[in-house]
Design an enzyme around this catalytic site. Sequence first.
Site, PDB file in Angstrom:
ATOM      1  CG  ASP B 163      18.801  -1.910   9.597  1.00  0.00           C
ATOM      2  OD1 ASP B 163      19.072  -2.935  10.227  1.00  0.00           O
ATOM      3  OD2 ASP B 163      18.470  -1.170  10.202  1.00  0.00           O
ATOM      4  CE  LYS B 231      16.011   1.606  10.435  1.00  0.00           C
ATOM      5  NZ  LYS B 231      17.495   1.612  10.134  1.00  0.00           N
ATOM      6  CE  LYS B 267      17.165   0.710  13.873  1.00  0.00           C
ATOM      7  NZ  LYS B 267      18.364   0.176  13.124  1.00  0.00           N
TER       8      LYS B 267
END
Lengths: 289, 331
Positions: B163, B231, B267
């Site tokens: 991430d 995300k 996400k």
Amino acid sequence: MSEQSRLSVFKTYKLYVGGKFPRSESGRVYEVTDSKGGSWLANAPQASRKDARDAVVAARKAFGGWSGATAYNRGQVLYRVAEMLEGRREQFVREVAEAEGLSKSKAGAAVDAAVDRWVWYAGWTDKIAQVVGGANPVAGPYFNLSTPEPTGVVAVLAPQDSSLLGLVSVLAPVIATGSTAVVVASEAAPLPALSFGEVLATSDVPGGVVNILSGRTAELATPLASHQDVNALDLTGASVDLARTLEEAAADNLKRVRRPAPEDWSTDPGTSRLTAWLETKTVWHPIGV
Amino acid sequence: MPSPVPAYAPDAAGRLAALSDVTASDRALRRFLHGLPGVDAVGLEARAAGLGTRSIKTTAKAYAIDLAISMIDLTTLEGADTPGKVRALCAKGIQPDPTDRTTPKVAAICVYPDMVATAKEALGDSGIHVASVATAFPAGRTALPVKLADTADAVAAGADEIDMVIDRGAFLSGRYLEVFEEIRAVKQACVRADKSVAHLKVIFENGELATYDNIRRCSWLAMLAGADFIKTSTGKVAVNATPPNTLLMLEAVRDFRATVGVQVGVKPAGGIRTSKDAIKYLVMVNETLGDDWLSPDWFRFGASSLLNDLLMQRQKLSTGRYSGPDYVTVD
């Protein structure tokens, strides 16, 4: 048209949950009538199991702060509630008179008794520990100390017959000892209880310490009795049959249960309602040299 | 159009190359991103709010709860993380509710790079991925070589997913190509010595991008650069995942697949704490993207306390009794 008549302002009675006054999430209300003539008094919210669930969440959230407050502080807060109640005496006399079909003087006596009862319990907050706790004699070089601790979230079914004095008599001992309460008000006469929420909101009781629901007692009591996050159950306002099924449901997570019994609200209550919601913690501590 | 492929597939690069002219120079990229249609903020918020009003009950709710559990990236990103805490979290991820063995496992455990090895060992062959934040999470304010080393470190320790945070400073000052190149470079760093790759999630930090238009631009920028997932946020700032900005990103991945034929996951992270919220997001995915995205491969929740609420709801559905915090772990 000489005399201009005012439009009457009706009160919308609401639940008291988490320090706020929501309507029932279900949007339902039911008609509350005068106990004598059967004339309409007001619409009370008919709470659902989801309102009960929300009330338990609010009570759990408030428990840490309330149980952690000093007993002295709790006593002061409770005394403040009695002051607020006294200030609204007139309103409660009217509501109790209508709800229970009493004469004005008898209703006045009931409200006075409720204020006195509240003050009486307010005095107990910092004294109960001396009565039910203490230093135990043990055969060894230890201090052995027992202290009473609050149970947690207590679901209270308020008495059906006494709308204010009865409510005060079952509610005050729960919060005096540091537990938090979810109260199901008298089904037929919930209005004094709902107004009592306003008294609590204007005193210094933190939101969520007391949550007041009105509606069908059986409908609300069932999810409360089986709720895994409720620690104790006061069945005072339950009928014999209902009390039995609720006690069975409450056994699942070993709730403390106080069974219903005939009560005379005008007599000295004693300390049994205080001790019902206490756990005794005993610690051993070596005596220093 | 041939069937869509994920961004980590071998032929994804070829499909992205179809749009290579827009990423050829800083000017071309700016022209492209600023040429994207503006976002109708009122309409977006109304649509997101409207999708949040669906009533999901009984069997549908049970399905949604299980699906949400299986989509969770169970996260601990605290300075106070210890190996013990990470191991405890891994155990919880494998068996979220020890009283009910039918509870699905979570999708991934999300930790800082130095905890990847610990998590990897604790998870063993459970099939749960280890996701690691990297590139100087959460601020992203270091030099590129440091970010790449951070990433390579996590990948070498066995992270299955990375991430990364984008350089919001560069993005907000309009240096889009710099952000683009940085994402590309981090994607390169996600390749292991044995040619296996860690999937790359690109964190925008929507709360710092200020406008919906920026979120749309950033979504396209990240997807063009080869992100496997986009995300919403780090969970470390005041505004995290919200229904409108997640909906906007869902629309971006839908449009991107229709244009390029590459499918990208989404996400939302931070601020999703209740089952009710999670189910609202699932409704949004289903209504915007359909079944194709309703799997842990394409949609994830970055969350920690959400799992407990889902478990309590699950217990309520299976026993009929309201559950309480005494019956789930204290994390």
